[in-house]
Design an enzyme around this catalytic site. Structure first.
Site, PDB file in Angstrom:
ATOM      1  N   LEU A  11      86.653  16.181   7.681  1.00 27.93           N
ATOM      2  CA  LEU A  11      87.487  16.480   8.679  1.00 27.93           C
ATOM      3  C   LEU A  11      87.707  17.944   8.893  1.00 27.93           C
ATOM      4  O   LEU A  11      87.807  18.756   7.834  1.00 27.93           O
ATOM      5  CB  LEU A  11      88.922  15.857   8.507  1.00 27.93           C
ATOM      6  CG  LEU A  11      89.169  14.242   8.643  1.00 27.93           C
ATOM      7  CD1 LEU A  11      90.258  13.678   8.179  1.00 27.93           C
ATOM      8  CD2 LEU A  11      88.539  13.678   9.881  1.00 27.93           C
ATOM      9  N   ASP A  12      87.886  18.612   9.999  1.00 27.33           N
ATOM     10  CA  ASP A  12      87.974  20.046  10.176  1.00 27.33           C
ATOM     11  C   ASP A  12      89.321  20.415   9.269  1.00 27.33           C
ATOM     12  O   ASP A  12      90.346  19.689   9.282  1.00 27.33           O
ATOM     13  CB  ASP A  12      88.193  20.319  11.665  1.00 27.33           C
ATOM     14  CG  ASP A  12      86.811  20.119  12.261  1.00 27.33           C
ATOM     15  OD1 ASP A  12      85.982  19.952  11.806  1.00 27.33           O
ATOM     16  OD2 ASP A  12      87.084  19.996  13.903  1.00 27.33           O
ATOM     17  N   LYS A  13      89.175  21.772   9.161  1.00 27.43           N
ATOM     18  CA  LYS A  13      90.545  22.018   8.385  1.00 27.43           C
ATOM     19  C   LYS A  13      91.814  22.057   9.074  1.00 27.43           C
ATOM     20  O   LYS A  13      92.872  21.672   8.518  1.00 27.43           O
ATOM     21  CB  LYS A  13      90.329  23.774   8.053  1.00 27.43           C
ATOM     22  CG  LYS A  13      91.199  24.353   7.335  1.00 27.43           C
ATOM     23  CD  LYS A  13      90.873  25.893   7.143  1.00 27.43           C
ATOM     24  CE  LYS A  13      92.346  26.694   6.151  1.00 27.43           C
ATOM     25  NZ  LYS A  13      91.839  27.874   5.908  1.00 27.43           N
ATOM     26  N   THR A  38      92.479  19.508  11.182  1.00 25.74           N
ATOM     27  CA  THR A  38      92.516  17.999  11.413  1.00 25.74           C
ATOM     28  C   THR A  38      93.363  17.166  10.519  1.00 25.74           C
ATOM     29  O   THR A  38      92.841  17.545   9.211  1.00 25.74           O
ATOM     30  CB  THR A  38      91.278  17.427  11.609  1.00 25.74           C
ATOM     31  OG1 THR A  38      90.738  18.229  12.729  1.00 25.74           O
ATOM     32  CG2 THR A  38      91.289  15.898  12.356  1.00 25.74           C
ATOM     33  N   HIS A  89      82.692  19.447  14.841  1.00 24.38           N
ATOM     34  CA  HIS A  89      83.698  19.712  15.983  1.00 24.38           C
ATOM     35  C   HIS A  89      83.382  18.884  17.350  1.00 24.38           C
ATOM     36  O   HIS A  89      83.724  19.403  18.322  1.00 24.38           O
ATOM     37  CB  HIS A  89      83.595  21.172  16.264  1.00 24.38           C
ATOM     38  CG  HIS A  89      84.110  22.204  15.372  1.00 24.38           C
ATOM     39  ND1 HIS A  89      85.134  21.856  14.427  1.00 24.38           N
ATOM     40  CD2 HIS A  89      83.790  23.527  14.951  1.00 24.38           C
ATOM     41  CE1 HIS A  89      85.514  22.859  13.790  1.00 24.38           C
ATOM     42  NE2 HIS A  89      84.483  23.713  14.132  1.00 24.38           N
TER      43      HIS A  89
END
Length: 242
Positions: free
Chosen positions: A110-112, A114, A194
């Site tokens: 998961l993105d930072k 998110t 992303h």
């Protein structure tokens, strides 16, 4: 599944002690197998059928561990130590004890910035099953957006959006009924870098908040606060492995 392993490995796997410390316990006669004192670290034991005790206290064997985390923003999905705080640092801070912590890893990324559902396990086979592109495991996200979602976007997402370097598999886009926010749920069966953000950028919109709600059969526990962790139930594990 039952397997036969060395006694010292059994105990180092299931306690927080080092292999050398465990060997010391064994040689001092503090360890028994089925009520018999064992003083040889090399002794083979059955993980399912032998009762192993240290100082009379049973030490059961568990091969795989499964945890759900409600990932907060500001931490990266990684097991490597560095300057940036990781989800495994968050895991430690919860005080959730896992004898095989060093074997654990997050399933996917998961993105930072998110939030939401993150599965953490040492079951490599399940990890591969959930991430393999050929299995098309659905992942559902809740997104808050800068602009309203257009009805035409639903058809564009369903048709397989072209992002230039790759064409997304068909995705399901649902407009959320929220008078205060421009929000939507999106279901994808892949996880490119992303990807959700880029998909909305491709239809001239911008994600300002993103949260993963589910992965396959596993749904984020509504009672789990940001940064909290809990073990999966037997039912959740069984559903994931189907």
């Amino acid at each position: 599944m039952s397997k036969t392993i060395r006694l010292d490995k059994y105990l180092s796997d299931m306690t927080s002690e080092t292999r050398s410390k465990v060997k010391e316990y064994i040689r001092k006669g503090r360890v028994t197998a089925n009520g018999v004192v064992i003083k040889s670290p090399e002794t083979k034991v059955d993980t399912d059928n032998d009762e192993i005790c240290i100082d009379g206290k049973p030490v059961g064997y568990v091969e795989y561990y499964y945890y759900m985390m409600n990932k907060p923003q500001g931490v990266i999905t990684s097991t490597e130590k560095g300057r940036t705080k990781t989800v495994m640092d968050v895991f430690k801070e919860t005080g959730t004890g896992c004898p095989r912590f060093n074997e654990l890893s997050p399933v996917g990324r998961l993105d930072k910035d998110t939030e939401g559902l993150l599965l953490i396990t040492n079951d490599g086979e399940l990890n591969h099953k959930l991430l393999s592109p050929k299995n098309h495991v659905d992942k559902v996200y809740y997104a808050e957006l800068k602009s309203p979602v257009k009805v035409s976007d639903i058809e564009i997402f369903a048709g397989g959006l072209d992002l230039g370097d790759f064409i997304c598999k068909p995705a399901r886009l649902e407009i959320c009924d929220d008078v205060k926010k421009f929000a939507a749920k999106i279901t994808i069966s892949e996880g490119k870098f992303h990807q959700v953000k880029r998909m909305f950028e491709a239809v001239e919109n911008e994600v300002i908040y993103l949260k993963r709600l589910s992965m396959g059969s596993l749904k984020l526990d509504d009672n789990l606060e940001l940064g909290e962790v809990r073990a999966l139930t037997e039912e959740e594990i069984g559903q994931l492995k189907k």
